[in-house]
Design a protein around this motif. Structure first.
Motif, short mmCIF file in Angstrom:
data_model
loop_
_atom_site.label_atom_id
_atom_site.label_comp_id
_atom_site.label_asym_id
_atom_site.label_seq_id
_atom_site.Cartn_x
_atom_site.Cartn_y
_atom_site.Cartn_z
N ASP A 263 0.81 -1.22 0.00
CA ASP A 263 0.00 0.00 0.00
C ASP A 263 0.84 1.27 0.00
O ASP A 263 0.30 2.37 -0.15
CB ASP A 263 -0.92 0.02 1.22
N ALA A 264 2.15 1.15 0.17
CA ALA A 264 3.01 2.34 0.20
C ALA A 264 3.13 2.94 -1.19
O ALA A 264 3.48 2.24 -2.16
CB ALA A 264 4.38 1.98 0.73
N GLU A 265 2.86 4.23 -1.30
CA GLU A 265 2.98 4.91 -2.58
C GLU A 265 4.46 5.12 -2.92
O GLU A 265 5.33 5.04 -2.06
CB GLU A 265 2.26 6.26 -2.52
N TRP B 189 -3.51 -5.42 6.05
CA TRP B 189 -2.99 -4.81 4.83
C TRP B 189 -1.55 -4.33 4.97
O TRP B 189 -0.91 -3.95 3.99
CB TRP B 189 -3.84 -3.60 4.45
N ALA B 190 -1.01 -4.33 6.18
CA ALA B 190 0.23 -3.60 6.47
C ALA B 190 1.46 -4.46 6.35
O ALA B 190 1.47 -5.66 6.68
CB ALA B 190 0.17 -3.01 7.88
N PRO C 277 3.37 0.62 8.89
CA PRO C 277 1.99 1.00 8.58
C PRO C 277 1.70 2.50 8.70
O PRO C 277 0.84 3.01 7.99
CB PRO C 277 1.16 0.20 9.59
N SER C 278 2.44 3.21 9.57
CA SER C 278 2.19 4.65 9.72
C SER C 278 2.55 5.43 8.47
O SER C 278 2.08 6.56 8.28
CB SER C 278 2.96 5.21 10.92
N GLU D 101 2.44 3.62 5.34
CA GLU D 101 1.72 2.92 4.27
C GLU D 101 0.27 3.41 4.15
O GLU D 101 -0.22 3.65 3.05
CB GLU D 101 1.78 1.42 4.51
N ARG D 102 -0.41 3.52 5.29
CA ARG D 102 -1.75 4.12 5.33
C ARG D 102 -1.77 5.10 6.49
O ARG D 102 -2.31 4.82 7.56
CB ARG D 102 -2.84 3.06 5.51
N ALA E 240 -5.21 6.16 8.37
CA ALA E 240 -5.81 5.10 9.18
C ALA E 240 -5.05 4.90 10.48
O ALA E 240 -5.66 4.73 11.55
CB ALA E 240 -5.84 3.79 8.38
#
Length: 254
Positions: A150-152, A226-227, A231-232, A234-235, A238
């Motif tokens: 999910d990381a841009e 999803w992570a 995660p902080s 990646e999303r 959230a």
């Protein structure tokens, strides 16, 4: 004070401790939101990362953070910590439980953890690339290993820059530099905790997070399916909502 840091906002203190893949810039998405939510937010670079250089002697990151809090007049703080920063947060909470009001641990490390074959193989590959002078390859290894799908691409570029900076600082370390480890007793930890894990992270960190409620008296585990490991980043929205919700339950602002 030897640690580079930023501080902003008013209210209960919250300290952000970064991953060993990053530096204090990893908290850019959460930094303004936590201050706006009514907290005094502090983030720092451990020695050997970002703008904090390594000294010509052994150091202890937990003691450095406590020294920083003393210099800022912060008697007690909530700790939000990622990966290696989680290991530091646990050491602080065990050695000085009076100084920690709450802990949110994101894909945390754990003092004394014995690495799996997978994590050991990663370290050996990283060491081999660095010894061969392939710093770019070592950076890419970290980006590919620790960022989830999910990381841009902009986030991947940010992690590349932070990891490259860490390698530059650490490879320029003076003689005598190194970490000083201290034995701790996790049963001394009193702060309520939230342990987040990434469903796509390495097994070591998933297992650590799932096991923390059994090691600490008042900690709950939440898996983010999803992570990856960060995660902080990646999303960020959230995770920011999760953190503000946890702080609202344990260290309410205002």
């Amino acid at each position: 004070m030897t640690l580079a840091y930023d501080a902003a906002g008013d209210g209960p203190a919250v300290v952000l401790l970064h991953s060993a893949v990053c530096d204090r810039r990893m908290w850019d998405p959460q930094w303004p939101a936590l201050a706006d939510a009514g907290y005094r937010v502090v983030r720092c670079d451990f020695r050997g990362f970002g703008q904090s250089l390594l000294p010509d002697r052994r150091h202890n990151d937990a003691e450095d953070v406590l020294d920083l809090l003393d210099s800022l007049g912060v008697e007690q703080a909530a700790l939000i910590a990622s990966s290696y920063g989680g290991r530091v947060a646990l050491e602080i909470a065990a050695r000085r439980p009076d100084r920690v009001s709450a802990m949110a641990l994101l894909c945390s490390g754990l003092p004394g953890h014995e690495p799996s074959d997978e994590l050991r193989a990663f370290g050996e590959r990283e060491d081999a690339l660095i010894e061969a002078g392939d710093i770019a390859g070592a950076v890419e290894l970290n980006v590919d290993t620790f960022l989830g799908p999910d990381a841009e691409e902009a986030v991947r570029d940010e992690v590349r820059a932070m990891q490259r900076r860490a390698f530059e600082v650490q490879l320029a370390a003076p003689e005598g530099a190194g970490r000083k480890n201290v034995d701790i007793d996790l049963s001394a930890v009193k702060a309520p905790g939230l342990a987040l894990s990434g469903g796509l992270d390495l097994a070591d960190f998933r297992e650590i997070a799932a096991g923390l409620p059994g090691l600490l008296g008042d900690t709950r585990h939440v898996e983010l399916p999803w992570a990856g490991h960060l995660p902080s980043l990646e999303r960020p929205a959230a995770v920011t909502d999760l953190l503000i919700g946890f702080l609202g339950e344990t260290v309410p602002a205002g």
